[in-house]
Design a protein around this motif. Structure first.
Motif, PDB file in Angstrom:
ATOM      1  N   GLY A 214       0.826  -1.211   0.000  1.00  0.00           N
ATOM      2  CA  GLY A 214       0.000   0.000   0.000  1.00  0.00           C
ATOM      3  C   GLY A 214       0.860   1.262   0.000  1.00  0.00           C
ATOM      4  N   ASP A 215       1.988   1.203   0.722  1.00  0.00           N
ATOM      5  CA  ASP A 215       2.876   2.372   0.805  1.00  0.00           C
ATOM      6  C   ASP A 215       3.495   2.702  -0.557  1.00  0.00           C
ATOM      7  N   GLU A 216       3.757   1.653  -1.355  1.00  0.00           N
ATOM      8  CA  GLU A 216       4.321   1.874  -2.697  1.00  0.00           C
ATOM      9  C   GLU A 216       3.385   2.770  -3.507  1.00  0.00           C
ATOM     10  N   VAL A 217       2.087   2.470  -3.414  1.00  0.00           N
ATOM     11  CA  VAL A 217       1.103   3.213  -4.211  1.00  0.00           C
ATOM     12  C   VAL A 217       0.936   4.628  -3.643  1.00  0.00           C
ATOM     13  N   VAL A 218       0.886   4.717  -2.311  1.00  0.00           N
ATOM     14  CA  VAL A 218       0.737   6.040  -1.669  1.00  0.00           C
ATOM     15  C   VAL A 218       1.916   6.942  -2.076  1.00  0.00           C
ATOM     16  N   ALA A 219       3.125   6.378  -2.074  1.00  0.00           N
ATOM     17  CA  ALA A 219       4.308   7.174  -2.440  1.00  0.00           C
ATOM     18  C   ALA A 219       4.225   7.589  -3.912  1.00  0.00           C
ATOM     19  N   ALA A 220       3.846   6.642  -4.781  1.00  0.00           N
ATOM     20  CA  ALA A 220       3.801   6.944  -6.219  1.00  0.00           C
ATOM     21  C   ALA A 220       2.720   7.976  -6.531  1.00  0.00           C
ATOM     22  N   LYS A 221       1.613   7.940  -5.783  1.00  0.00           N
ATOM     23  CA  LYS A 221       0.531   8.915  -6.041  1.00  0.00           C
ATOM     24  C   LYS A 221       0.860  10.284  -5.447  1.00  0.00           C
ATOM     25  N   ASP A 222       1.838  10.303  -4.563  1.00  0.00           N
ATOM     26  CA  ASP A 222       2.452  11.551  -4.101  1.00  0.00           C
ATOM     27  C   ASP A 222       1.442  12.591  -3.587  1.00  0.00           C
ATOM     28  N   GLY A 223       0.554  12.151  -2.709  1.00  0.00           N
ATOM     29  CA  GLY A 223      -0.394  13.101  -2.117  1.00  0.00           C
ATOM     30  C   GLY A 223      -1.787  13.002  -2.711  1.00  0.00           C
ATOM     31  N   ALA A 224      -1.919  12.262  -3.805  1.00  0.00           N
ATOM     32  CA  ALA A 224      -3.231  12.162  -4.476  1.00  0.00           C
ATOM     33  C   ALA A 224      -4.015  10.932  -4.030  1.00  0.00           C
ATOM     34  N   GLY A 225      -3.633  10.344  -2.881  1.00  0.00           N
ATOM     35  CA  GLY A 225      -4.429   9.227  -2.347  1.00  0.00           C
ATOM     36  C   GLY A 225      -3.683   7.906  -2.379  1.00  0.00           C
ATOM     37  N   SER A 226      -4.442   6.820  -2.236  1.00  0.00           N
ATOM     38  CA  SER A 226      -3.837   5.483  -2.149  1.00  0.00           C
ATOM     39  C   SER A 226      -4.434   4.600  -3.240  1.00  0.00           C
ATOM     40  N   ALA A 227      -4.209   3.307  -3.122  1.00  0.00           N
ATOM     41  CA  ALA A 227      -4.672   2.379  -4.166  1.00  0.00           C
ATOM     42  C   ALA A 227      -6.181   2.505  -4.380  1.00  0.00           C
ATOM     43  N   THR A 228      -6.586   2.697  -5.624  1.00  0.00           N
ATOM     44  CA  THR A 228      -8.019   2.784  -5.936  1.00  0.00           C
ATOM     45  C   THR A 228      -8.411   1.725  -6.970  1.00  0.00           C
ATOM     46  N   LEU A 229      -7.630   1.650  -8.061  1.00  0.00           N
ATOM     47  CA  LEU A 229      -8.013   0.751  -9.159  1.00  0.00           C
ATOM     48  C   LEU A 229      -7.770  -0.709  -8.772  1.00  0.00           C
ATOM     49  N   SER A 230      -6.596  -0.985  -8.195  1.00  0.00           N
ATOM     50  CA  SER A 230      -6.333  -2.373  -7.760  1.00  0.00           C
ATOM     51  C   SER A 230      -7.300  -2.743  -6.636  1.00  0.00           C
ATOM     52  N   MET A 231      -7.681  -1.761  -5.823  1.00  0.00           N
ATOM     53  CA  MET A 231      -8.635  -2.039  -4.735  1.00  0.00           C
ATOM     54  C   MET A 231     -10.028  -2.311  -5.287  1.00  0.00           C
ATOM     55  N   ALA A 232     -10.409  -1.544  -6.328  1.00  0.00           N
ATOM     56  CA  ALA A 232     -11.729  -1.787  -6.929  1.00  0.00           C
ATOM     57  C   ALA A 232     -11.768  -3.204  -7.494  1.00  0.00           C
ATOM     58  N   TYR A 233     -10.672  -3.610  -8.141  1.00  0.00           N
ATOM     59  CA  TYR A 233     -10.592  -4.981  -8.669  1.00  0.00           C
ATOM     60  C   TYR A 233     -10.730  -5.989  -7.527  1.00  0.00           C
ATOM     61  N   ALA A 234      -9.951  -5.761  -6.457  1.00  0.00           N
ATOM     62  CA  ALA A 234      -9.960  -6.705  -5.323  1.00  0.00           C
ATOM     63  C   ALA A 234     -11.336  -6.727  -4.646  1.00  0.00           C
ATOM     64  N   GLY A 235     -11.936  -5.550  -4.484  1.00  0.00           N
ATOM     65  CA  GLY A 235     -13.251  -5.468  -3.829  1.00  0.00           C
ATOM     66  C   GLY A 235     -14.303  -6.190  -4.652  1.00  0.00           C
ATOM     67  N   TYR A 236     -14.212  -6.014  -5.968  1.00  0.00           N
ATOM     68  CA  TYR A 236     -15.177  -6.693  -6.843  1.00  0.00           C
ATOM     69  C   TYR A 236     -14.956  -8.198  -6.799  1.00  0.00           C
ATOM     70  N   ARG A 237     -13.689  -8.587  -6.815  1.00  0.00           N
ATOM     71  CA  ARG A 237     -13.381 -10.029  -6.791  1.00  0.00           C
ATOM     72  C   ARG A 237     -13.980 -10.677  -5.544  1.00  0.00           C
TER      73      ARG A 237
END
Ligand code: NAD
Ligand code: LMR
Length: 329
Positions: A214-237
């Protein structure tokens, strides 16, 4: 059978793509979108997709939460603020605890039989908050309350496949147990199916990558939030697995963070770990959790060490959630 599904937090970074995926499911006949902003637009947009679900958007005005939740079968909750760099998931507690409690109070009133899937962080605490809130309303059924930890499994499949040279990560079943934050996340690489060899010199880094993905995504988004697309996939799964089980499909097993003493097979795991909320592989059925499966029997010494650290972290997260829910506003 007709299924009414709801997304609470439907206009957000996770909520929108998750609602899109749910709209594509032929198992859903009604999709209700609730958020404090923008749901009329999201609902209008999704409603043009040629799948069976009828889509409606609700806002807080005119008791919109209750209207959205009324008689729902499945409610997924990604409502609440995400992390920025430098924050832990526990830093979200202050705001998200109250959001989750409020939503669950409305659900308890108008959809007490719904299957509730909690994505809002910190999951280690928000699920205990939900359980206590449902208990206080007299409608708690542990077989219907799930903390969504699927993203940890999705990450583990991806990262293990990279190391093991598998072209298709989805061929792998990688159990990940414990909680959903940092060291409370315990990947069990010894129980990957089909078996894979993790080179000794890569083991520690692989564990850390799953724990702190999760930290990898938070760092890459640089202030614009955390995992959203991979989470939507996981939540749907995960939601799809619950829906398929409700629809009569058998043999569906997926880890989720549940209240162990309230589900078949869970009491023994709660005694062994010393915590009541824990993510383990669960067998899903027509009425939710059919059985919690104990993954602890054959774990390695390294995994036992990870587990010890995880349990210590979880204890604090769980009691923080329980105390919050039990303290009058
Ligand atoms: P976001 O800010 O993009 O979206 C959150 C949405 O919640 C917003 O649209 C906001 O208006 C809405 N909201 C706020 N209060 C609400 C309320 N009372 N009722 C209904 N809706 C409300 O955030 P995001 O990136 O979608 O993340 C949402 C949550 O999911 C965060 O807490 C994040 O940490 C968590 N998350 C969990 C996992 C997991 O694996 N469980 C993975 C990623 C993110
Ligand atoms: C994740 O694992 O990506 C989520 O819990 C969001 C976060 O805060 O890292």
């Amino acid at each position: 059978m007709g299924i009414k599904a709801v997304v609470a937090g439907a206009a957000g970074g996770i909520g929108q793509p998750l609602s899109l995926l749910l709209k594509t499911s032929t198992l859903i006949t009604e999709l209700s979108l609730y958020d404090v902003v923008n749901t009329p637009g999201v609902a209008a947009d999704l409603s043009h997709i040629s799948s069976p679900a009828k889509v409606t958007g609700y806002l807080p005005k005119d008791d919109g939460a209750k209207a959205a939740f009324k008689n729902a079968d499945l409610i997924v909750i990604p409502a609440g603020i995400p992390r920025k760099p430098g924050m832990t998931r526990d830093d979200l507690f202050k705001i998200n605890a109250g959001i989750v409690k409020g939503l669950i109070e409305a659900i308890a009133e108008v959809a007490p039989k719904a299957y509730i899937l909690i994505i809002s962080n910190p999951v280690n605490s928000t699920v205990p908050i939900a359980a206590e809130t449902l208990k206080a309303a007299g409608v708690f059924d542990a077989k219907r309350l799930f903390g969504v930890t699927t993203l940890d499994i999705v990450r583990a499949e991806t990262f293990v496949a990279e190391i093991a040279g598998k072209a298709s990560p989805q061929e792998l079943t990688v159990p990940v147990i414990g909680g959903h934050s940092g060291e409370t996340i315990v990947p069990l690489f010894s129980q990957v199916e089909p078996k894979v060899e993790i080179p000794e010199d890569k083991y520690d880094a692989l564990v850390k990558r799953v724990q702190f993905g999760g930290d990898e995504v938070v760092a890459a988004k640089d202030g614009a939030g955390s995992a959203t697309l991979s989470m939507a996939y996981a939540g749907y799964r995960f939601a799809e697995k619950v829906l398929k089980a409700l629809n009569g499909e058998t043999g569906i097993i997926e880890p989720s963070y549940v209240y162990l003493p309230g589900v078949p097979g869970g009491e023994e795991i709660a005694k062994e770990t010393g915590v009541d909320f824990f993510s383990v592989p669960i067998q899903l059925g027509k009425y939710g959790v059919e059985k919690a499966l104990n993954p602890l029997a054959n774990i390695t010494d390294k995994e036992k060490e990870l587990l010890k650290v995880a349990i210590e972290g979880l204890k604090g997260n769980i009691s923080k959630g329980v105390t919050f829910a039990q303290t009058p506003a």
